[in-house]
Design an enzyme around this catalytic site. Structure first.
Site, mmCIF file in Angstrom:
data_model
loop_
_atom_site.group_PDB
_atom_site.id
_atom_site.type_symbol
_atom_site.label_atom_id
_atom_site.label_comp_id
_atom_site.label_asym_id
_atom_site.label_seq_id
_atom_site.Cartn_x
_atom_site.Cartn_y
_atom_site.Cartn_z
ATOM 1 C CB CYS A 250 39.504 41.172 41.179
ATOM 2 S SG CYS A 250 41.298 41.013 41.068
ATOM 3 C CB CYS B 283 41.728 42.586 43.667
ATOM 4 S SG CYS B 283 41.951 43.022 41.943
#
Length: 108
Positions: free
Chosen positions: A35, A32
């Site tokens: 993230c 991600c």
């Protein structure tokens, strides 16, 4: 410098739900991008506000049980726990001032 600690399905109850502290759990995954962008920001907040809030990270790929329990459908997702209960949810990557604004009630 304090950085966010990792929690797992096995350690979540002990380290988050049973804690007296205010704890923000960062639900994330390796793949991600947002993230990875928010991770150093959370490390900074963990370091600067260590007396007020603890930040821990839970990899949703490695720990699907907790991710499912808290209905994590998009990441990054951050949930603030106090006394074992979710008291705030933040979804998506944001710049540091925006995250600090979301956490203002816990950082004061």
């Amino acid at each position: 410098m304090s950085t966010a600690l990792d929690v797992t399905d096995a350690t979540f109850t002990d380290q988050v739900l049973n804690s007296e502290d205010t704890i923000m759990v960062d639900f994330w995954a390796e793949w991600c991008g947002p993230c990875r962008a928010v991770s150093p920001i959370l490390d900074q907040i963990a370091s600067e506000h260590s007396s007020k809030i603890k930040i821990v990270k839970l990899n949703v790929d490695d720990n699907p049980e907790i991710a499912m329990k808290y209905q994590i459908t998009s990441i990054p997702a951050m949930k603030v726990f106090k006394g074992g209960e979710v008291v705030k949810t933040i979804i998506g990557a944001k710049p540091k001032p925006a995250i600090e604004a979301d956490l203002a009630e816990f950082l004061a």
